[in-house]
Enzyme design. Sequence first.
Site, PDB file in Angstrom:
ATOM      1  N   LYS A  33      71.868  44.123  34.450  1.00 18.94           N
ATOM      2  CA  LYS A  33      71.025  43.868  35.616  1.00 18.94           C
ATOM      3  C   LYS A  33      71.521  42.651  36.411  1.00 18.94           C
ATOM      4  O   LYS A  33      72.403  41.913  35.946  1.00 18.94           O
ATOM      5  CB  LYS A  33      69.581  43.690  35.160  1.00 18.94           C
ATOM      6  CG  LYS A  33      69.001  44.940  34.499  1.00 18.94           C
ATOM      7  CD  LYS A  33      67.542  44.759  34.114  1.00 18.94           C
ATOM      8  CE  LYS A  33      66.971  46.027  33.486  1.00 18.94           C
ATOM      9  NZ  LYS A  33      65.545  45.877  33.146  1.00 18.94           N
ATOM     10  N   HIS A  59      69.331  47.283  30.636  1.00 24.24           N
ATOM     11  CA  HIS A  59      68.539  48.516  30.585  1.00 24.24           C
ATOM     12  C   HIS A  59      69.192  49.477  29.594  1.00 24.24           C
ATOM     13  O   HIS A  59      70.409  49.520  29.453  1.00 24.24           O
ATOM     14  CB  HIS A  59      68.499  49.177  31.966  1.00 24.24           C
ATOM     15  CG  HIS A  59      67.984  50.598  31.940  1.00 24.24           C
ATOM     16  ND1 HIS A  59      66.638  50.887  31.988  1.00 24.24           N
ATOM     17  CD2 HIS A  59      68.641  51.798  31.840  1.00 24.24           C
ATOM     18  CE1 HIS A  59      66.491  52.211  31.949  1.00 24.24           C
ATOM     19  NE2 HIS A  59      67.687  52.776  31.849  1.00 24.24           N
TER      20      HIS A  59
END
Length: 209
Positions: free
Chosen positions: A19, A126
């Site tokens: 991210k 993620h």
Amino acid sequence: MNQSTYPRIFVERTLAIIKPDAIDKAEEIEDFVLKSGFTVLQKRKLHLSPEQCGDFYADQYGKLVFPSLTAFMSSGPIMALTLARKNAVAHWKSIIGPVNSIKAGETHPECLRAKYGTSDLKNALHGSESFHAAEREIKFMFQNSVIEPSPSKEAAAEYLSKYVYPTLLHGLTELCKNKPHNPCTWLADWLIKNDPSKPHIYDGVEDTE
């Protein structure tokens, strides 16, 4: 060969995202990924728009976190990776740890979110929740992907030694006996007729000897 006899050991694929808050650590994280037994099949650095983030996190629509999540994920570049190994989905989830990075630091201090994340929202990484989620997410990030489980090296070796090599050896033996004018065509025809995955149809009386 009946499909039920095929060794059911599969290499899974899962989607990993580095991210915006951890993108400067992408090389370090990727090195850890490789050392953890994953193969990186695809890698792409991109900057998603808020609308694209909304589509990706469509299952979060209507939740209080949705506006903050899409704003954060579109705030800078990300790195999307398709990872592969046995039990990839579960293994990657165990490596990155709990969603909340602060709690992860208390309960799973060795996980990647504890190391690189700073909050519930800014949690660095993620991972797909399931095989079906991975299929959708990989296709979202890599539009031309075809997601199918593939056999592991062990399963492929077992299949070859149990079904392919014996059939091929038999065919080559018959080739040497017959000495056809066009050996390649003869062997191809023989293999088609003697495919072990297909039932044999006999004309007349079956030889039981």
